[in-house]
Design an enzyme around this catalytic site. Sequence first.
Site, PDB file in Angstrom:
ATOM      1  N   HIS A 138       2.413   4.071   1.515  1.00  0.00           N
ATOM      2  CA  HIS A 138       3.729   4.106   2.134  1.00  0.00           C
ATOM      3  C   HIS A 138       3.843   5.170   3.221  1.00  0.00           C
ATOM      4  O   HIS A 138       4.936   5.360   3.767  1.00  0.00           O
ATOM      5  CB  HIS A 138       4.789   4.347   1.056  1.00  0.00           C
ATOM      6  CG  HIS A 138       4.699   3.386  -0.075  1.00  0.00           C
ATOM      7  ND1 HIS A 138       4.919   2.032   0.072  1.00  0.00           N
ATOM      8  CD2 HIS A 138       4.378   3.576  -1.387  1.00  0.00           C
ATOM      9  CE1 HIS A 138       4.752   1.429  -1.099  1.00  0.00           C
ATOM     10  NE2 HIS A 138       4.424   2.342  -1.998  1.00  0.00           N
ATOM     11  N   ASP A 189       7.237   8.807  -5.774  1.00  0.00           N
ATOM     12  CA  ASP A 189       6.097   7.900  -5.600  1.00  0.00           C
ATOM     13  C   ASP A 189       5.366   8.272  -4.308  1.00  0.00           C
ATOM     14  O   ASP A 189       5.762   7.868  -3.218  1.00  0.00           O
ATOM     15  CB  ASP A 189       6.576   6.456  -5.542  1.00  0.00           C
ATOM     16  CG  ASP A 189       5.413   5.457  -5.510  1.00  0.00           C
ATOM     17  OD1 ASP A 189       4.260   5.887  -5.270  1.00  0.00           O
ATOM     18  OD2 ASP A 189       5.661   4.254  -5.714  1.00  0.00           O
TER      19      ASP A 189
END
Length: 298
Positions: free
Chosen positions: A198, A193
């Site tokens: 993030h 991912d």
Amino acid sequence: MPIDRDKALTADPSVREIRWSTRDVLLYHLSLGAGADPATGPELSLTYERGLTVLPTFALVAGSGISSGETAGPGLHLPGIDVDLRALLHAGQGLRVHRPLPASGTATLRSRVAEVWDKGRAALVVLESTATGPDGRALWTTTTRVWARGEGGFSQDPGPEDERVTPPDRPADTVLTSVTAPQQALWYRLNGDLNPLHADPATARAAGFDRPILHGLASYGLVGKALVDGVLDGDVTRLTGLDARFAGPLVPGESLTTSVWRTGPAGDGTERLVLHTACPERDGAPVLTHATATVVAS
């Protein structure tokens, strides 16, 4: 494009072959902090290829690691559903493990839209995937709940009321603590991912966060590992199910406290645990709620 519920529900499932290696499993375990606590030692059953066991939550990333060439796509693009990444929120995750996961292997992954509900200002999309091993037997089944902001209004059916899991009105039987490192999200994203939310501070600020946040599935995996370590005597095969809603973000470097209530044997050799996970650095702000685990009873 408006959601076409009938088209989404009647579409043929997508089918693809996935594969994973011991390297993928080792990376996943390390991204959850395996071997980082001097008090528990190197955790060789999770960090060394000889005698390697597999945390059940690895199923959520199997076949999607960078080394496999498969990574998460930038949105939800399925028959009858076409939603940009910025409108999506991972609302909840369920996992059922049908047998222990091998440290390396291949599987056929069949995925479908199990349901789409009109929540007015948003749509709730429920995705289901089942992995089958080369022997034709199921390995695991996942259920992913995705909240698509601004995509409601396609029907008059909001769906049934969500099941609410309420902890018993008594102190928890066990409280587990999971500590994260400042670079935890940078490690975890290597499982596949690569959402910049993030990693990139500018992207995080644009999304309303002070800094990059940890993946919801990383928090989910940390709770799964904490259960194995703190409740199941380190036996990964005893954790056979985990369901949770994502209630709030976690910033790398913060910690998780998971309260566990035992409900007793279910009569089929399993036990249902009720869970609630919060962040103590933010006055107990919830991170995972309405959560349960299914474990093989001791």
